[in-house]
Design an enzyme around this catalytic site. Structure first.
Site, PDB file in Angstrom:
ATOM      1  N   ASN A   1      -2.378  -0.058   6.627  1.00 38.99           N
ATOM      2  CA  ASN A   1      -1.629  -1.322   7.164  1.00 38.99           C
ATOM      3  C   ASN A   1      -0.600  -2.047   6.430  1.00 38.99           C
ATOM      4  O   ASN A   1      -0.644  -3.200   6.548  1.00 38.99           O
ATOM      5  CB  ASN A   1      -2.786  -2.154   7.896  1.00 38.99           C
ATOM      6  CG  ASN A   1      -3.652  -2.428   6.795  1.00 38.99           C
ATOM      7  OD1 ASN A   1      -3.702  -2.215   5.631  1.00 38.99           O
ATOM      8  ND2 ASN A   1      -4.533  -3.410   7.209  1.00 38.99           N
TER       9      ASN A   1
ATOM     10  N   GLU B   1      -9.279 -10.897  -7.883  1.00 36.66           N
ATOM     11  CA  GLU B   1      -8.204  -9.761  -7.760  1.00 36.66           C
ATOM     12  C   GLU B   1      -7.288  -9.612  -9.002  1.00 36.66           C
ATOM     13  O   GLU B   1      -6.871  -8.822  -9.355  1.00 36.66           O
ATOM     14  CB  GLU B   1      -7.991  -9.849  -6.424  1.00 36.66           C
ATOM     15  CG  GLU B   1      -9.086  -9.491  -5.403  1.00 36.66           C
ATOM     16  CD  GLU B   1      -8.647  -9.595  -3.923  1.00 36.66           C
ATOM     17  OE1 GLU B   1      -9.621  -9.245  -2.985  1.00 36.66           O
ATOM     18  OE2 GLU B   1      -7.457  -9.779  -3.745  1.00 36.66           O
TER      19      GLU B   1
ATOM     20  N   HIS C   1      -2.247  -5.729   1.473  1.00 39.24           N
ATOM     21  CA  HIS C   1      -3.579  -6.187   1.540  1.00 39.24           C
ATOM     22  C   HIS C   1      -3.200  -7.493   0.681  1.00 39.24           C
ATOM     23  O   HIS C   1      -2.274  -7.804   0.088  1.00 39.24           O
ATOM     24  CB  HIS C   1      -4.227  -5.673   0.371  1.00 39.24           C
ATOM     25  CG  HIS C   1      -5.452  -6.365  -0.126  1.00 39.24           C
ATOM     26  ND1 HIS C   1      -6.524  -6.380   0.487  1.00 39.24           N
ATOM     27  CD2 HIS C   1      -5.551  -7.339  -1.211  1.00 39.24           C
ATOM     28  CE1 HIS C   1      -7.536  -7.354  -0.293  1.00 39.24           C
ATOM     29  NE2 HIS C   1      -6.901  -7.821  -1.147  1.00 39.24           N
TER      30      HIS C   1
ATOM     31  N   LYS D   1       0.810  -1.200   0.053  1.00 45.68           N
ATOM     32  CA  LYS D   1       0.022  -0.150  -0.156  1.00 45.68           C
ATOM     33  C   LYS D   1       0.908   1.288  -0.040  1.00 45.68           C
ATOM     34  O   LYS D   1       2.057   1.351   0.219  1.00 45.68           O
ATOM     35  CB  LYS D   1      -0.955  -0.143   1.137  1.00 45.68           C
ATOM     36  CG  LYS D   1      -2.169  -1.120   1.153  1.00 45.68           C
ATOM     37  CD  LYS D   1      -2.870  -1.013   2.163  1.00 45.68           C
ATOM     38  CE  LYS D   1      -4.075  -2.351   2.243  1.00 45.68           C
ATOM     39  NZ  LYS D   1      -4.873  -2.037   3.248  1.00 45.68           N
TER      40      LYS D   1
ATOM     41  N   PHE E   1     -15.529   3.823   6.517  1.00 46.25           N
ATOM     42  CA  PHE E   1     -14.370   3.741   6.185  1.00 46.25           C
ATOM     43  C   PHE E   1     -14.167   3.840   4.759  1.00 46.25           C
ATOM     44  O   PHE E   1     -12.912   4.063   4.251  1.00 46.25           O
ATOM     45  CB  PHE E   1     -13.254   3.180   7.086  1.00 46.25           C
ATOM     46  CG  PHE E   1     -13.385   1.781   6.680  1.00 46.25           C
ATOM     47  CD1 PHE E   1     -13.024   1.004   5.764  1.00 46.25           C
ATOM     48  CD2 PHE E   1     -14.074   0.975   7.941  1.00 46.25           C
ATOM     49  CE1 PHE E   1     -13.120  -0.184   5.733  1.00 46.25           C
ATOM     50  CE2 PHE E   1     -14.233  -0.323   7.710  1.00 46.25           C
ATOM     51  CZ  PHE E   1     -13.704  -1.162   6.640  1.00 46.25           C
TER      52      PHE E   1
ATOM     53  N   TYR F   1     -12.510  -2.348  -3.827  1.00 44.57           N
ATOM     54  CA  TYR F   1     -12.931  -2.363  -2.460  1.00 44.57           C
ATOM     55  C   TYR F   1     -14.341  -2.241  -2.385  1.00 44.57           C
ATOM     56  O   TYR F   1     -15.179  -2.064  -1.354  1.00 44.57           O
ATOM     57  CB  TYR F   1     -12.391  -1.090  -1.689  1.00 44.57           C
ATOM     58  CG  TYR F   1     -10.895  -1.691  -1.263  1.00 44.57           C
ATOM     59  CD1 TYR F   1     -10.768  -2.778  -0.170  1.00 44.57           C
ATOM     60  CD2 TYR F   1      -9.786  -0.695  -1.539  1.00 44.57           C
ATOM     61  CE1 TYR F   1      -9.495  -3.009  -0.008  1.00 44.57           C
ATOM     62  CE2 TYR F   1      -8.430  -0.952  -1.029  1.00 44.57           C
ATOM     63  CZ  TYR F   1      -8.403  -1.948  -0.159  1.00 44.57           C
ATOM     64  OH  TYR F   1      -7.093  -2.562  -0.054  1.00 44.57           O
TER      65      TYR F   1
HETATM   66  P1  CMP Z   1      -7.497  -4.739   3.334  1.00 44.98           P
HETATM   67  O1  CMP Z   1      -7.119  -6.009   3.698  1.00 44.98           O
HETATM   68  O2  CMP Z   1      -6.902  -3.750   2.347  1.00 44.98           O
HETATM   69  O3  CMP Z   1      -9.031  -4.525   2.801  1.00 44.98           O
HETATM   70  C1  CMP Z   1     -10.049  -3.572   3.513  1.00 44.98           C
HETATM   71  C2  CMP Z   1      -9.396  -2.500   4.139  1.00 44.98           C
HETATM   72  O4  CMP Z   1     -10.193  -1.710   4.876  1.00 44.98           O
HETATM   73  C3  CMP Z   1      -8.410  -2.889   5.403  1.00 44.98           C
HETATM   74  O5  CMP Z   1      -7.249  -3.879   4.756  1.00 44.98           O
HETATM   75  C4  CMP Z   1      -7.892  -1.879   6.130  1.00 44.98           C
HETATM   76  O6  CMP Z   1      -6.914  -1.303   5.528  1.00 44.98           O
HETATM   77  C5  CMP Z   1      -9.077  -0.865   5.922  1.00 44.98           C
HETATM   78  N1  CMP Z   1      -9.794  -0.820   7.077  1.00 44.98           N
HETATM   79  C6  CMP Z   1     -10.688  -1.795   8.010  1.00 44.98           C
HETATM   80  N2  CMP Z   1     -11.208  -1.146   8.893  1.00 44.98           N
HETATM   81  C7  CMP Z   1     -10.696   0.053   8.984  1.00 44.98           C
HETATM   82  C8  CMP Z   1     -11.146   0.993   9.717  1.00 44.98           C
HETATM   83  N3  CMP Z   1     -11.719   0.863  10.828  1.00 44.98           N
HETATM   84  N4  CMP Z   1     -10.647   2.296   9.197  1.00 44.98           N
HETATM   85  C9  CMP Z   1      -9.929   2.397   8.269  1.00 44.98           C
HETATM   86  N5  CMP Z   1      -9.657   1.478   7.236  1.00 44.98           N
HETATM   87  C10 CMP Z   1     -10.157   0.486   7.711  1.00 44.98           C
END
Ligand code: CMP
Length: 140
Positions: free
Chosen positions: A114, A128, A117, A11, A59, A51
């Site tokens: 984070n 995907e 993914h 990311k 979010f 997404y």
């Molecule tokens: P990812 O695996 O990319 O799939 C969905 C993403 O939503 C997840 O990783 C997080 O980065 C994001 N996400 C999940 N919960 C939250 C939250 N409470 N606030 C912001 N982003 C979120």
């Protein structure tokens, strides 16, 4: 267990901090092979489509805006049980809950930013991968 493929994204928080190589080292040390990889800038449309399952979540806007805020590295990873293995290597979505040694524990800044993914099922991995790679872009 047969060899399978999963889809990965490094990311914008990872590319911004120059962590592509460090994250890839963790992936490779776990026995996963990077068989496809491209650094791109996601468009708003691509991020919203990717997404889509989260579009009703509070979010969603923040997620799309973060994912389009800088370059990402899209990858195809291959190995035994690759979907589950990569999820183990990534660690929990929230880095505060991620196990020691996982990518998110080591590098992630928050639940939103984070670092990585990974697909949550073999079926989603196929969809995907198909969103970002042609078969000819992947060399196993
Ligand atoms: P990812 O695996 O990319 O799939 C969905 C993403 O939503 C997840 O990783 C997080 O980065 C994001 N996400 C999940 N919960 C939250 C939250 N409470 N606030 C912001 N982003 C979120």
């Amino acid at each position: 267990m047969a060899t399978e493929r999963t889809f990965s994204i490094l990311k914008p928080d990872a590319t911004r901090r120059n962590l592509t190589g460090a994250v890839n080292a963790v992936i490779e040390e776990a026995g996963l092979r990077i068989v496809g990889q491209r650094r791109i800038r996601l468009t708003q449309e691509q991020a919203e489509k990717f997404y889509e399952v989260h579009k009703e979540r509070p979010f969603f806007g923040e997620l799309v805006s973060f994912m389009t805020s800088g370059p990402v590295v899209v990858q195809v990873l291959e190995g035994e049980n690759a979907v589950a293995k990569y999820r183990e290597v990534m660690g929990a979505t929230n880095p505060a809950q991620a196990a020691e040694g996982t990518i998110r524990k080591r590098f992630a800044e928050s639940v939103g930013e984070n670092t990585v993914h990974g697909s949550d099922s073999a079926e989603n991995a196929k969809l995907e991968i198909a969103q970002f790679f042609k078969d000819s872009d992947i060399a196993a």
